[in-house]
Design a protein around this motif. Structure first.
Motif, mmCIF file in Angstrom:
data_model
loop_
_atom_site.group_PDB
_atom_site.id
_atom_site.type_symbol
_atom_site.label_atom_id
_atom_site.label_comp_id
_atom_site.label_asym_id
_atom_site.label_seq_id
_atom_site.Cartn_x
_atom_site.Cartn_y
_atom_site.Cartn_z
ATOM 1 N N ASN A 70 -10.397 0.085 3.740
ATOM 2 C CA ASN A 70 -8.997 0.308 3.380
ATOM 3 C C ASN A 70 -8.873 1.342 2.261
ATOM 4 O OD1 ASN A 70 -8.089 -1.192 0.602
ATOM 5 N ND2 ASN A 70 -9.902 -2.163 1.509
ATOM 6 N N PRO A 71 -7.639 1.827 2.006
ATOM 7 C CA PRO A 71 -7.460 2.851 0.976
ATOM 8 C C PRO A 71 -7.925 2.442 -0.419
ATOM 9 C CG PRO A 71 -5.559 2.841 2.426
ATOM 10 C CD PRO A 71 -6.410 1.653 2.821
ATOM 11 N N GLY A 72 -7.988 1.145 -0.709
ATOM 12 C CA GLY A 72 -8.531 0.719 -1.984
ATOM 13 C C GLY A 72 -9.989 1.099 -2.155
ATOM 14 N N GLU A 73 -10.695 1.276 -1.039
ATOM 15 C CA GLU A 73 -12.091 1.723 -1.069
ATOM 16 C C GLU A 73 -12.209 3.233 -0.861
ATOM 17 O OE1 GLU A 73 -14.689 0.188 -1.910
ATOM 18 O OE2 GLU A 73 -14.372 -1.945 -1.611
ATOM 19 N N THR A 74 -11.387 3.801 0.038
ATOM 20 C CA THR A 74 -11.481 5.249 0.257
ATOM 21 C C THR A 74 -10.891 6.029 -0.912
ATOM 22 O OG1 THR A 74 -9.315 5.490 1.362
ATOM 23 C CG2 THR A 74 -11.223 4.912 2.752
ATOM 24 N N GLY A 75 -9.898 5.445 -1.607
ATOM 25 C CA GLY A 75 -9.234 6.141 -2.695
ATOM 26 C C GLY A 75 -8.151 7.087 -2.247
ATOM 27 N N VAL A 76 -7.790 7.057 -0.948
ATOM 28 C CA VAL A 76 -6.767 7.956 -0.410
ATOM 29 C C VAL A 76 -5.658 7.108 0.209
ATOM 30 C CG1 VAL A 76 -6.249 9.798 1.220
ATOM 31 C CG2 VAL A 76 -8.442 9.783 0.010
ATOM 32 N N TYR A 77 -4.436 7.280 -0.315
ATOM 33 C CA TYR A 77 -3.295 6.478 0.129
ATOM 34 C C TYR A 77 -2.251 7.287 0.893
ATOM 35 C CZ TYR A 77 -5.089 2.836 -2.935
ATOM 36 O OH TYR A 77 -5.890 1.870 -3.520
ATOM 37 N N GLY A 78 -2.372 8.605 0.888
ATOM 38 C CA GLY A 78 -1.383 9.405 1.602
ATOM 39 C C GLY A 78 -1.559 10.884 1.335
ATOM 40 N N PHE A 79 -0.565 11.686 1.746
ATOM 41 C CA PHE A 79 -0.620 13.136 1.552
ATOM 42 C C PHE A 79 -0.599 13.509 0.078
ATOM 43 C CE2 PHE A 79 1.482 13.319 5.892
ATOM 44 C CZ PHE A 79 0.328 13.734 6.530
ATOM 45 N N GLN A 80 -0.085 12.619 -0.742
ATOM 46 C CA GLN A 80 0.006 12.876 -2.167
ATOM 47 C C GLN A 80 -0.324 11.587 -2.910
ATOM 48 O OE1 GLN A 80 3.947 13.989 -3.660
ATOM 49 N NE2 GLN A 80 2.995 15.616 -4.840
ATOM 50 N N ASP A 81 -1.217 11.671 -3.859
ATOM 51 C CA ASP A 81 -1.574 10.516 -4.685
ATOM 52 C C ASP A 81 -1.388 10.879 -6.151
ATOM 53 O OD1 ASP A 81 -2.196 8.491 -2.841
ATOM 54 O OD2 ASP A 81 -4.176 9.339 -2.453
ATOM 55 N N ILE A 366 -4.735 3.134 -8.260
ATOM 56 C CA ILE A 366 -3.621 4.036 -7.931
ATOM 57 C C ILE A 366 -2.861 3.535 -6.708
ATOM 58 C CG2 ILE A 366 -4.670 6.067 -8.989
ATOM 59 C CD1 ILE A 366 -5.447 6.979 -6.140
ATOM 60 N N ALA A 367 -3.100 2.302 -6.311
ATOM 61 C CA ALA A 367 -2.425 1.735 -5.146
ATOM 62 C C ALA A 367 -0.950 1.491 -5.447
ATOM 63 C CB ALA A 367 -3.086 0.419 -4.742
ATOM 64 N N PRO A 368 -0.068 1.680 -4.467
ATOM 65 C CA PRO A 368 1.342 1.334 -4.656
ATOM 66 C C PRO A 368 1.511 -0.169 -4.806
ATOM 67 C CG PRO A 368 0.912 1.879 -2.364
ATOM 68 C CD PRO A 368 -0.336 2.199 -3.110
ATOM 69 N N ASP A 369 2.544 -0.569 -5.523
ATOM 70 C CA ASP A 369 2.813 -1.999 -5.707
ATOM 71 C C ASP A 369 3.418 -2.617 -4.460
ATOM 72 O OD1 ASP A 369 2.072 -2.230 -8.595
ATOM 73 O OD2 ASP A 369 3.649 -0.710 -8.767
#
Length: 447
Positions: A70-81, A366-369
């Motif tokens: 999941n993004p918590g491991e990849t560190g990528v949540y979208g086009f902009q972080d 940096i995950a969204p709430d």
């Protein structure tokens, strides 16, 4: 068994993965007469709808699909972080992906991987057999490794992506022509390197499908002007999948998958404007230039697609929400999102996912709430310069969906069931008889 196998004296099983970005399973499965190669792949192997990830955005989906986490491991949540501890933002590239890609695991076993046009892989890795970076690469010269790959692709007029500006024109003929030219060159490149038969894992992505869906999907679903052109484009995709399958040696298992589904778009929803109107967000300047211009009284702000951050004390530079207030304020925002209706009276949000339910890992700081998953028809936007209206329409008439993601495995013993993107990476490794720890992935093998 291919020539390369005969030369190396190795009968280890191999995998070819072909990505069809944003292609919904329903589109392929409901038109078997027009897409006979997908139908044959399903009949001979296994096929089903699967789930995407939260959020269902390509820049987050492809890192998760290629790593199994999941993004918590990849560190990528979208086009902009956003940078930790600041309001500064950045566009994630390949080096921002913090988890091991499936091709890294293959290469670590002394095997070879050819990787072509996967989004969020720029700059190309030098530790693989060959790589052409995908979406967000500036140009072919910088995206292709090694040089002989670039030199060959230049002879094909190979493009990293279509020209999306053409899709903004009212008449779509030039865009459609460009889409055909782009996917023609992509297919020719894929076929060429598949026939080289010198790899253990081939991993290539057709992203043009996502582009076509963004600008023509409503025409398809609602019998619009370009419905037939849309279906003709997908007949070409189907034909290319069939030709690539035919070109594969017998020791190769083919997987075809999308990273998310698609549906028609009715309204773009500009959530930072909505947050302003509802009193959640304010700026120090009447014409803010960036996120850093938010005022101290701000309680929440948004990133695409549907990602919401509380302005938390100790995390944001000018945080206004205390740790003690966090749960209460987040619940209030969640309730407001769930109650929001569009101009047509339909609920905008299907569900709101809390941070801890979707993200876990070393990079969840940096995950969204909250992440809002939209109902069909509502594409969730943000923008640091607040828009003048919450609901708008534009040139795009198709949008991503969490459900209706496609997965085809040319193996009748595979069992897809209740699968999602996280299951694809361990499935590839299992098909290649490569060892791994089950705890390495958020998903599990489907074979």
């Amino acid at each position: 068994m291919g020539l390369f196998d005969r030369l190396r004296g190795d009968d280890s099983p191999r995998v070819a993965f072909i990505g069809v970005d944003g292609v919904p399973y329903s589109l392929l499965s409901e038109h078997e007469d027009r897409f006979p190669n997908f139908a044959s792949l399903a009949a001979d192997g296994t096929a089903s709808e699967i789930s995407s990830i939260v959020p269902p955005e390509s820049s987050a989906c492809w890192p998760s699909l290629t790593t199994g986490v999941n993004p918590g491991e990849t560190g990528v949540y979208g086009f902009q972080d956003r940078e930790v501890g600041t309001y500064d933002t950045y566009v994630p590239m390949g080096r921002e992906v913090q988890a091991d890609r499936v091709w890294d695991r293959v290469q670590d076993e002394g095997l070879k991987a050819t990787v072509m046009n996967v989004p969020v892989t720029f700059p190309p890795q030098r530790n693989v057999q060959r790589m052409v970076s995908g979406f967000l690469s500036p140009d072919l010269e910088k995206a292709a490794y090694p040089d002989d790959v670039r030199e060959y692709l230049e002879t094909l007029d190979y493009r990293i992506d279509v020209n999306p500006k053409l899709g903004h024109e009212e008449e779509k003929e030039a865009f459609i022509e460009d889409a055909h030219e782009t996917i023609d060159a992509r297919f020719e490149a894929f076929e060429h390197y598949i026939e080289e038969d010198d790899w253990d894992l081939f991993f290539g992505v057709f992203m043009t499908t996502d582009r076509v869906n963004h600008f023509l999907f409503k025409d398809y679903e609602h019998d619009g002007q370009y419905k037939e052109e849309f279906l003709e484009f997908y007949e070409k995709v189907d034909d290319y999948i069939g030709q690539l399958r035919e070109a594969l040696p017998e020791d190769v298992t083919l997987i075809v998958a999308s990273d998310h589904g698609f549906t028609s778009l009715d309204y773009e929803v500009h959530f930072n404007e909505w947050l302003i109107e509802e009193g959640w967000l304010s700026f120090e300047d009447d014409e803010p230039e960036e996120l850093g211009d938010i005022a101290t009284e701000t309680k929440a702000y948004s990133f695409i697609p549907g990602r919401f951050y509380l302005n938390l004390e100790g995390r944001e530079p000018r945080g206004s929400v205390s740790e003690d207030e966090y749960d209460e304020v987040r619940d209030e925002l969640k309730a407001d999102l769930e109650a929001l209706e569009g101009p047509n009276g339909n609920e905008v949000v299907d569900r709101v996912v809390e941070k801890e339910a979707a993200f876990r890992g070393d990079h969840d700081d940096i995950a969204p709430d909250l992440v809002a998953i939209p109902n069909k028809g509502f594409d969730l936007k943000s923008g640091f310069k607040a828009d003048s209206e919450v609901f708008t329409t534009g040139p795009r008439n198709g949008m991503h969906s969490f459900d209706d993601t496609s997965l085809y495995i040319d193996d009748p013993d595979a069992s897809i069931g209740d699968a999602d993107l996280f299951d694809i990476a361990p499935t590839i490794l299992d098909l290649m008889d490569l060892e791994y720890s089950r705890g390495d992935f958020d998903g599990a093998s489907l074979v």
